[in-house]
Design a protein around this motif. Sequence first.
Motif, PDB file in Angstrom:
ATOM      1  N   ALA A 196      -6.609   2.596  -0.347  1.00  0.00           N
ATOM      2  CA  ALA A 196      -5.982   1.309  -0.055  1.00  0.00           C
ATOM      3  C   ALA A 196      -4.584   1.508   0.525  1.00  0.00           C
ATOM      4  CB  ALA A 196      -5.920   0.464  -1.320  1.00  0.00           C
ATOM      5  N   ALA A 197      -3.851   2.507   0.027  1.00  0.00           N
ATOM      6  CA  ALA A 197      -2.527   2.804   0.580  1.00  0.00           C
ATOM      7  C   ALA A 197      -2.637   3.248   2.037  1.00  0.00           C
ATOM      8  CB  ALA A 197      -1.836   3.885  -0.252  1.00  0.00           C
ATOM      9  N   ALA A 198      -3.674   4.048   2.334  1.00  0.00           N
ATOM     10  CA  ALA A 198      -3.906   4.454   3.721  1.00  0.00           C
ATOM     11  C   ALA A 198      -4.229   3.247   4.594  1.00  0.00           C
ATOM     12  CB  ALA A 198      -5.043   5.475   3.784  1.00  0.00           C
TER      13      ALA A 198
ATOM     14  N   LEU B   3       5.802  -3.482   6.822  1.00  0.00           N
ATOM     15  CA  LEU B   3       5.142  -2.839   5.685  1.00  0.00           C
ATOM     16  C   LEU B   3       5.021  -3.798   4.511  1.00  0.00           C
ATOM     17  CD1 LEU B   3       3.968  -0.166   4.617  1.00  0.00           C
ATOM     18  CD2 LEU B   3       6.273   0.424   3.830  1.00  0.00           C
ATOM     19  N   LYS B   4       6.059  -4.566   4.238  1.00  0.00           N
ATOM     20  CA  LYS B   4       5.996  -5.524   3.133  1.00  0.00           C
ATOM     21  C   LYS B   4       5.066  -6.687   3.466  1.00  0.00           C
ATOM     22  CE  LYS B   4      10.435  -6.180   2.682  1.00  0.00           C
ATOM     23  NZ  LYS B   4      11.711  -6.698   2.105  1.00  0.00           N
ATOM     24  N   GLU B   5       5.091  -7.126   4.725  1.00  0.00           N
ATOM     25  CA  GLU B   5       4.238  -8.251   5.113  1.00  0.00           C
ATOM     26  C   GLU B   5       2.766  -7.883   5.080  1.00  0.00           C
ATOM     27  OE1 GLU B   5       5.718  -9.235   8.947  1.00  0.00           O
ATOM     28  OE2 GLU B   5       7.232 -10.622   8.196  1.00  0.00           O
ATOM     29  N   SER B   6       2.445  -6.591   5.155  1.00  0.00           N
ATOM     30  CA  SER B   6       1.036  -6.176   5.145  1.00  0.00           C
ATOM     31  C   SER B   6       0.338  -6.594   3.857  1.00  0.00           C
ATOM     32  CB  SER B   6       0.940  -4.658   5.340  1.00  0.00           C
ATOM     33  OG  SER B   6       1.487  -3.977   4.216  1.00  0.00           O
TER      34      SER B   6
ATOM     35  N   VAL C  17       5.187   2.111  -6.962  1.00  0.00           N
ATOM     36  CA  VAL C  17       5.519   3.512  -6.685  1.00  0.00           C
ATOM     37  C   VAL C  17       4.991   3.942  -5.321  1.00  0.00           C
ATOM     38  CG1 VAL C  17       5.146   5.895  -7.423  1.00  0.00           C
ATOM     39  CG2 VAL C  17       5.655   4.135  -9.121  1.00  0.00           C
ATOM     40  N   LEU C  18       3.756   3.570  -5.010  1.00  0.00           N
ATOM     41  CA  LEU C  18       3.163   3.953  -3.723  1.00  0.00           C
ATOM     42  C   LEU C  18       3.894   3.301  -2.562  1.00  0.00           C
ATOM     43  CD1 LEU C  18      -0.642   3.883  -4.620  1.00  0.00           C
ATOM     44  CD2 LEU C  18       0.779   5.883  -4.159  1.00  0.00           C
ATOM     45  N   TYR C  19       4.265   2.029  -2.699  1.00  0.00           N
ATOM     46  CA  TYR C  19       5.041   1.361  -1.656  1.00  0.00           C
ATOM     47  C   TYR C  19       6.383   2.064  -1.449  1.00  0.00           C
ATOM     48  CZ  TYR C  19       2.122  -2.775  -0.826  1.00  0.00           C
ATOM     49  OH  TYR C  19       1.107  -3.623  -0.441  1.00  0.00           O
ATOM     50  N   LEU C  20       7.036   2.433  -2.552  1.00  0.00           N
ATOM     51  CA  LEU C  20       8.328   3.104  -2.445  1.00  0.00           C
ATOM     52  C   LEU C  20       8.194   4.477  -1.799  1.00  0.00           C
ATOM     53  CD1 LEU C  20      10.016   2.164  -5.853  1.00  0.00           C
ATOM     54  CD2 LEU C  20      10.529   1.265  -3.578  1.00  0.00           C
ATOM     55  N   VAL C  21       7.109   5.185  -2.086  1.00  0.00           N
ATOM     56  CA  VAL C  21       6.877   6.491  -1.459  1.00  0.00           C
ATOM     57  C   VAL C  21       6.710   6.325   0.050  1.00  0.00           C
ATOM     58  CG1 VAL C  21       5.247   8.406  -1.242  1.00  0.00           C
ATOM     59  CG2 VAL C  21       5.933   7.602  -3.507  1.00  0.00           C
ATOM     60  N   ILE C  22       5.905   5.335   0.447  1.00  0.00           N
ATOM     61  CA  ILE C  22       5.706   5.077   1.880  1.00  0.00           C
ATOM     62  C   ILE C  22       7.034   4.713   2.538  1.00  0.00           C
ATOM     63  CG2 ILE C  22       4.557   3.590   3.554  1.00  0.00           C
ATOM     64  CD1 ILE C  22       2.282   3.251   1.508  1.00  0.00           C
ATOM     65  N   THR C  23       7.817   3.874   1.868  1.00  0.00           N
ATOM     66  CA  THR C  23       9.112   3.470   2.412  1.00  0.00           C
ATOM     67  C   THR C  23      10.057   4.655   2.533  1.00  0.00           C
ATOM     68  OG1 THR C  23       8.887   1.258   1.449  1.00  0.00           O
ATOM     69  CG2 THR C  23      11.098   1.968   2.034  1.00  0.00           C
ATOM     70  N   TRP C  24      10.067   5.509   1.517  1.00  0.00           N
ATOM     71  CA  TRP C  24      10.942   6.686   1.519  1.00  0.00           C
ATOM     72  C   TRP C  24      10.590   7.640   2.659  1.00  0.00           C
ATOM     73  CZ3 TRP C  24       9.611  11.850  -0.304  1.00  0.00           C
ATOM     74  CH2 TRP C  24      10.705  12.729  -0.314  1.00  0.00           C
TER      75      TRP C  24
END
Length: 241
Positions: free
Chosen positions: A25-27, A176-179, A213-220
């Motif tokens: 789902a993250a992908a 990314l947030k709007e997704s 956590v996954l959103y923050l990793v993608i953002t980082w």
Amino acid sequence: MELIDSYLALVGVGQTGWGPLLLTAAAMTIGVSVCGFLAGTVIGSVITIMQLSPHMAVRWLADCYTTILRGVPDLLIIYLFYFGGSSLLGSVGGLLGYHGFIGMPAFLTGTLALGVVSAAYQAEVFRGAFKSVARGEIEAASAVGMRPWPKFRRIIAPLVLRYAIPGLGNTWQLVLKESALISVTGLVELLRQSQIAAGSTRRPFEFYLTAVVLYLVITWVSSILFRKMEARTTQGIRRAL
């Protein structure tokens, strides 16, 4: 320790773990965000050219686009694309003899919605970046007889990109947030998968925390990539102290 072991078993890769589904789902989140961002870049570039046009009517249309798309809620745009596209597909299906509901593909809906919304922001970024370019550099290219396309490809585009990257990085974070809103169309991205897992296990806190956590990793990781691109495009440029 028992609490941590229970959490790791829940979101891990074992037989009862939801880890693979959450990563998939993250992908999907990354995929729809990238496609929407790229679509926004193309549309935003066209809008920028319109904003810089010498014709007032063309500039007015571009300003209307950016004003409307930045003022309308993003969720409403998604609904318009989904139900509007479904109605269009249903009409085409009716002409072909099929009478029933044809849903707009969720991924395509997300790409188009994120694209047209982010284009309004990217257009303003590109316009500001273009106005930051020293006029003398463009005039020098014209003075040596460069044709419009080579001048754009070799002079204007790299200079605009140099000034636009920081703003584009912010726009990417917005996309990314709007997704997460695309989940209303049925697309199983990170937020939707977290909701499914939370409902199935009745342990919402663990899955929503994992999504954070996954959103923050993608953002980082995204921030690192944009900083590297910014550093690459400003090589050899003396910065003011």
